[in-house]
Design a protein around this motif. Structure first.
Motif, PDB file in Angstrom:
ATOM      1  N   ARG A  71       0.791  -1.234   0.000  1.00  0.00           N
ATOM      2  CA  ARG A  71       0.000   0.000   0.000  1.00  0.00           C
ATOM      3  C   ARG A  71       0.817   1.275   0.000  1.00  0.00           C
ATOM      4  NH1 ARG A  71      -2.605  -0.770   5.936  1.00  0.00           N
ATOM      5  NH2 ARG A  71      -0.656  -0.722   7.067  1.00  0.00           N
ATOM      6  N   ARG A  72       2.066   1.195   0.425  1.00  0.00           N
ATOM      7  CA  ARG A  72       2.821   2.442   0.476  1.00  0.00           C
ATOM      8  C   ARG A  72       3.315   2.873  -0.900  1.00  0.00           C
ATOM      9  NH1 ARG A  72       6.966   1.575   4.802  1.00  0.00           N
ATOM     10  NH2 ARG A  72       5.822  -0.076   5.827  1.00  0.00           N
ATOM     11  N   ARG A  73       3.081   2.007  -1.907  1.00  0.00           N
ATOM     12  CA  ARG A  73       3.482   2.410  -3.253  1.00  0.00           C
ATOM     13  C   ARG A  73       2.355   3.252  -3.831  1.00  0.00           C
ATOM     14  NH1 ARG A  73       4.994  -2.609  -6.558  1.00  0.00           N
ATOM     15  NH2 ARG A  73       2.758  -2.773  -6.533  1.00  0.00           N
ATOM     16  N   THR A  74       2.619   4.510  -4.133  1.00  0.00           N
ATOM     17  CA  THR A  74       1.547   5.390  -4.599  1.00  0.00           C
ATOM     18  C   THR A  74       1.469   5.327  -6.124  1.00  0.00           C
ATOM     19  OG1 THR A  74       3.119   7.172  -4.479  1.00  0.00           O
ATOM     20  CG2 THR A  74       1.611   6.942  -2.632  1.00  0.00           C
ATOM     21  N   ASP A  75       1.083   4.159  -6.596  1.00  0.00           N
ATOM     22  CA  ASP A  75       1.130   3.923  -8.035  1.00  0.00           C
ATOM     23  C   ASP A  75       0.141   4.761  -8.835  1.00  0.00           C
ATOM     24  OD1 ASP A  75       2.879   2.087  -7.288  1.00  0.00           O
ATOM     25  OD2 ASP A  75       1.597   0.367  -7.615  1.00  0.00           O
ATOM     26  N   GLU A  76      -0.970   5.129  -8.210  1.00  0.00           N
ATOM     27  CA  GLU A  76      -1.989   5.826  -8.978  1.00  0.00           C
ATOM     28  C   GLU A  76      -1.433   7.135  -9.559  1.00  0.00           C
ATOM     29  OE1 GLU A  76      -3.782   2.860  -8.144  1.00  0.00           O
ATOM     30  OE2 GLU A  76      -5.547   4.080  -8.415  1.00  0.00           O
ATOM     31  N   THR A  77      -0.404   7.669  -8.943  1.00  0.00           N
ATOM     32  CA  THR A  77       0.170   8.894  -9.480  1.00  0.00           C
ATOM     33  C   THR A  77       1.416   8.592 -10.308  1.00  0.00           C
ATOM     34  OG1 THR A  77       1.298   9.141  -7.387  1.00  0.00           O
ATOM     35  CG2 THR A  77      -0.668  10.457  -7.697  1.00  0.00           C
ATOM     36  N   ALA A  78       1.595   7.312 -10.647  1.00  0.00           N
ATOM     37  CA  ALA A  78       2.682   6.893 -11.532  1.00  0.00           C
ATOM     38  C   ALA A  78       4.055   7.351 -11.052  1.00  0.00           C
ATOM     39  CB  ALA A  78       2.411   7.371 -12.950  1.00  0.00           C
ATOM     40  N   GLY A 128      -3.430  17.280 -10.842  1.00  0.00           N
ATOM     41  CA  GLY A 128      -2.901  16.833  -9.549  1.00  0.00           C
ATOM     42  C   GLY A 128      -2.835  15.319  -9.426  1.00  0.00           C
ATOM     43  N   GLY A 129      -3.235  14.600 -10.478  1.00  0.00           N
ATOM     44  CA  GLY A 129      -3.141  13.135 -10.455  1.00  0.00           C
ATOM     45  C   GLY A 129      -4.472  12.443 -10.251  1.00  0.00           C
ATOM     46  N   GLY A 130      -5.577  13.178 -10.103  1.00  0.00           N
ATOM     47  CA  GLY A 130      -6.903  12.562  -9.984  1.00  0.00           C
ATOM     48  C   GLY A 130      -7.280  11.887 -11.302  1.00  0.00           C
ATOM     49  N   ARG A 131      -7.929  10.749 -11.218  1.00  0.00           N
ATOM     50  CA  ARG A 131      -8.265  10.008 -12.429  1.00  0.00           C
ATOM     51  C   ARG A 131      -9.730   9.569 -12.468  1.00  0.00           C
ATOM     52  NH1 ARG A 131      -4.702  12.428 -13.773  1.00  0.00           N
ATOM     53  NH2 ARG A 131      -2.654  11.804 -14.542  1.00  0.00           N
ATOM     54  N   TRP A 132     -10.582  10.223 -11.632  1.00  0.00           N
ATOM     55  CA  TRP A 132     -11.988   9.829 -11.630  1.00  0.00           C
ATOM     56  C   TRP A 132     -12.819  11.061 -11.291  1.00  0.00           C
ATOM     57  CZ3 TRP A 132     -13.934   4.425 -11.009  1.00  0.00           C
ATOM     58  CH2 TRP A 132     -15.338   4.367 -10.937  1.00  0.00           C
ATOM     59  N   ALA A 178     -10.645  24.008  -2.354  1.00  0.00           N
ATOM     60  CA  ALA A 178      -9.204  24.062  -2.016  1.00  0.00           C
ATOM     61  C   ALA A 178      -8.562  25.226  -2.761  1.00  0.00           C
ATOM     62  CB  ALA A 178      -8.526  22.753  -2.410  1.00  0.00           C
ATOM     63  N   GLY A 179      -7.633  25.913  -2.115  1.00  0.00           N
ATOM     64  CA  GLY A 179      -6.948  27.034  -2.777  1.00  0.00           C
ATOM     65  C   GLY A 179      -6.192  26.536  -4.004  1.00  0.00           C
ATOM     66  N   GLU A 180      -5.439  25.479  -3.816  1.00  0.00           N
ATOM     67  CA  GLU A 180      -4.635  24.892  -4.902  1.00  0.00           C
ATOM     68  C   GLU A 180      -5.175  23.495  -5.159  1.00  0.00           C
ATOM     69  OE1 GLU A 180      -2.070  25.783  -6.736  1.00  0.00           O
ATOM     70  OE2 GLU A 180      -1.781  27.804  -5.915  1.00  0.00           O
ATOM     71  N   ILE A 181      -6.054  23.375  -6.141  1.00  0.00           N
ATOM     72  CA  ILE A 181      -6.742  22.091  -6.334  1.00  0.00           C
ATOM     73  C   ILE A 181      -5.762  20.968  -6.693  1.00  0.00           C
ATOM     74  CG2 ILE A 181      -8.358  20.877  -7.872  1.00  0.00           C
ATOM     75  CD1 ILE A 181     -10.156  23.318  -7.728  1.00  0.00           C
ATOM     76  N   ALA A 182      -4.803  21.269  -7.570  1.00  0.00           N
ATOM     77  CA  ALA A 182      -3.866  20.207  -7.984  1.00  0.00           C
ATOM     78  C   ALA A 182      -3.066  19.711  -6.777  1.00  0.00           C
ATOM     79  CB  ALA A 182      -2.941  20.707  -9.085  1.00  0.00           C
ATOM     80  N   ALA A 183      -2.600  20.638  -5.964  1.00  0.00           N
ATOM     81  CA  ALA A 183      -1.793  20.237  -4.802  1.00  0.00           C
ATOM     82  C   ALA A 183      -2.647  19.459  -3.800  1.00  0.00           C
ATOM     83  CB  ALA A 183      -1.185  21.468  -4.140  1.00  0.00           C
ATOM     84  N   ALA A 184      -3.884  19.914  -3.592  1.00  0.00           N
ATOM     85  CA  ALA A 184      -4.771  19.201  -2.659  1.00  0.00           C
ATOM     86  C   ALA A 184      -5.056  17.790  -3.178  1.00  0.00           C
ATOM     87  CB  ALA A 184      -6.078  19.974  -2.489  1.00  0.00           C
ATOM     88  N   THR A 185      -5.255  17.669  -4.490  1.00  0.00           N
ATOM     89  CA  THR A 185      -5.518  16.352  -5.087  1.00  0.00           C
ATOM     90  C   THR A 185      -4.337  15.413  -4.856  1.00  0.00           C
ATOM     91  OG1 THR A 185      -6.873  17.391  -6.784  1.00  0.00           O
ATOM     92  CG2 THR A 185      -6.079  15.159  -7.256  1.00  0.00           C
ATOM     93  N   ALA A 186      -3.139  15.935  -5.059  1.00  0.00           N
ATOM     94  CA  ALA A 186      -1.952  15.093  -4.862  1.00  0.00           C
ATOM     95  C   ALA A 186      -1.860  14.639  -3.409  1.00  0.00           C
ATOM     96  CB  ALA A 186      -0.696  15.863  -5.270  1.00  0.00           C
ATOM     97  N   ARG A 187      -2.177  15.527  -2.480  1.00  0.00           N
ATOM     98  CA  ARG A 187      -2.107  15.144  -1.058  1.00  0.00           C
ATOM     99  C   ARG A 187      -3.160  14.081  -0.741  1.00  0.00           C
ATOM    100  NH1 ARG A 187      -1.820  20.685  -0.323  1.00  0.00           N
ATOM    101  NH2 ARG A 187      -3.939  20.759   0.541  1.00  0.00           N
TER     102      ARG A 187
END
Ligand SMILES: Cc1ncc(COP(=O)(O)OP(=O)(O)O)c(N)n1
Ligand code: 3NM
Ligand code: MG
Length: 504
Positions: free
Chosen positions: A182-189, A316-320, A481-490
């Motif tokens: 689970r610690r592999r954050t693959d969804e963000t490649a 930000g890496g969201g895919r859905w 969120a102020g910074e949507i991409a950054a919030a998505t990544a978090r």
């Protein structure tokens, strides 16, 4: 055609049955057309001449040979320009010893796409530099850790009791797999080495682990939730029998259309057939794909139709994305939906439309999310077809038990806490409610992926994920969120880091 592998794989890997069958080349071409990223040709019970005849038929039919992997016979794979070879440890080490100059490019740091491109170009040039994709079978984590650095991916089995090999029982615990992976954050490649968990000392760059063994539409979500990089399926692709928890759908408008002419005599194993049933095979594959994709939707953005916010989420890496435009006329929803769908396609993301399957169809979206008072899921399936992802809202275990009898693919379970985003909110579930319902699901053997929803913030994610949900769906926490991409990544990192699998 040059088709790179992106991990986690977007669709299941199909593996052939051990013998050769009439209609098999046609079925394999259809699976490639349906988007199978790789098909493994595994024929332990077929004479070599039949295997070669199958490869010839595939080549003559114009199949994308780079997406085929042959088990055990590297010379035959090379002769037919297959993209991959699958070798047991001894043969793999011997192949690597004999080809020191062609050591696996991925293991040396190149990406999988580079591997494939090189191979395709070389095959076309007809020179002597065949560099196939390499894979190998493992049956324990120790074996996986040993083999992964040597090849592109390892199949790890058996995750569940086998469908095609009666008596071959599960040996890999999904909850343990989840802890290891689970610690592999693959969804963000992200590159794998940075994220390798200490418990699994896999050192190869780009080496991936694909779940295998007993995978069906009903349990494939567990493989995804455990963060496997893909799922490989044998029995559940080729069976002509219904493998669902619910009743077999009406063949006229079903999810699956078994053809009576190809039914095996009662009592014979479902894979013991003389001719491949193309319709059933494709239908099985589409169902497996929907469930795999639905379980991969670990972070769902409920968009009010603002394309800029949707694009920032994707960046930000969201895919859905779920398009939820309440109080907007149909034409406005369709126009915005098409705009956001084009964005989703650029990022290889999925778009689901809230409430109305007809709007989802007009937009060309990947599916629909239905509430208790919306179109029933089996009606939506008729409108949208077998490839569409259908989600349903639940507030209680009774809702979920009913949804599990339908052709729905995932559940939106909420609300976690009070939110102003939805009117007529159902009773708040909180952590206790989620834990209770997820336990009930595990006991009942219902393994539909669950997205938690309702007022969820970043601080809530560890607690919500620890209840055993597959992922979360958010509106306000992303759009405000102020910074949507950054919030998505978090959010993506947090969800990936706190995956859990509830056992009965
Ligand atoms: C993922 C997800 N879960 C639940 C809902 C709620 O759907 P519904 O009950 O139909 O309510 P509305 O969204 O239509 O107000 C959802 N949209 N998504
Ligand atoms: C659309 C929706 N459905 C819910 C349910 O409980 O079914 S809660 C909800 C609102 C989700 O938005 P936010 O993240 O802003 O609370
Ligand atoms: Mg609704």
């Amino acid at each position: 055609m040059d088709t790179p592998l992106h991990f986690p794989l977007g669709k299941p890997v199909a593996i052939t049955l051990p013998r050769c069958y009439d209609g098999e080349a046609e079925a394999l071409c259809a699976l490639l057309d349906a988007g199978a990223p790789v098909i493994h040709i595994r024929k332990p019970d077929a004479p070599a001449a039949q295997v070669e005849a199958l490869l010839r038929q595939l080549r003559d039919a114009g199949a994308d040979m780079t997406r085929l992997t042959l088990h055990h016979d590297a010379a035959l794979a090379r002769r037919y320009g297959l993209g991959g070879i699958h070798l047991r440890e001894g043969a793999l080490r011997e192949w690597l010893r004999q080809h020191p100059d062609k050591r696996h490019a991925t293991a040396q740091g190149a990406s999988a796409p580079d591997v494939q491109k090189t191979q395709t170009q070389q095959t076309q040039q007809g020179n002597d530099t065949y560099t196939p994709r390499l894979s190998a079978p493992a049956h324990s984590w120790e074996e996986a850790a040993r083999l992964a650095p040597l090849c592109d991916y390892v199949t790890l089995s058996p995750l569940f009791d086998s469908v095609s090999k009666p008596g071959y029982l599960a040996g890999i615990d999904p909850a343990d797999a989840c802890r290891r992976l689970r610690r592999r954050t693959d969804e963000t490649a992200k590159p794998i080495p940075a994220a390798i968990p200490a418990e699994l000392p896999v050192s190869g760059s780009g080496s991936r682990i694909i779940a295998l063994g007993g995978i069906t539409p009903d349990n494939i979500s567990v493989a995804r939730a455990a963060a496997f990089d893909g799922a490989a399926v044998i029995g559940a692709v080729w069976t002509t029998e219904w493998l669902g928890t619910g009743p077999q759908p009406d063949p006229k408008n079903s999810d699956r259309t078994p053809s009576p002419g190809n039914r095996p005599p009662a009592g014979t194993p479902s894979h013991d057939i003389s001719r491949i049933d193309l319709t059933a095979t494709l239908s099985n594959y589409q169902r497996l794909t929907r469930r795999w994709q639905a379980a991969g939707g670990t972070l769902q953005f409920i968009s009010d139709g603002d394309p800029a916010a949707a694009e920032a989420f994707l960046q930000g890496g969201g895919r859905w994305v779920q398009l939820r435009m309440k109080d907007t006329p149909a034409e406005g929803i369709i126009a915005r939906g098409r705009e956001i769908l084009a964005l989703c396609r650029r990022y290889d993301a999925l778009l689901i439309v809230n409430d109305d399957p007809r709007l989802a169809k007009a937009i060309g979206a990947d599916g629909v999310h239905l509430g208790q008072n919306d179109t029933p899921p089996d009606e939506a399936r008729i409108i949208l077809g077998r490839q569409a992802i259908i989600g349903c809202t639940a507030n209680t275990f009774a809702h979920i038990a009913r949804i599990a009898q339908s052709s729905a693919d995932y559940i939106g379970l909420g609300p976690f806490r009070y939110t102003t985003t939805k009117k007529n909110l159902s009773p708040i579930l909180g952590e206790e409610g989620y834990r209770r319902i997820l336990r009930q699901m595990a006991r009942a053997g219902i393994r539909l992926p669950v997205a938690a929803i309702g007022g969820i913030t970043e601080e809530d994610v560890p607690q919500v994920m620890a209840c055993g949900v597959n992922g979360i769906a958010l509106s306000g926490a992303i759009s405000r969120a102020g910074e949507i991409a950054a919030a998505t990544a978090r959010f993506t990192e947090l969800v990936a880091a706190h995956r859990t699998i509830v056992t009965p």
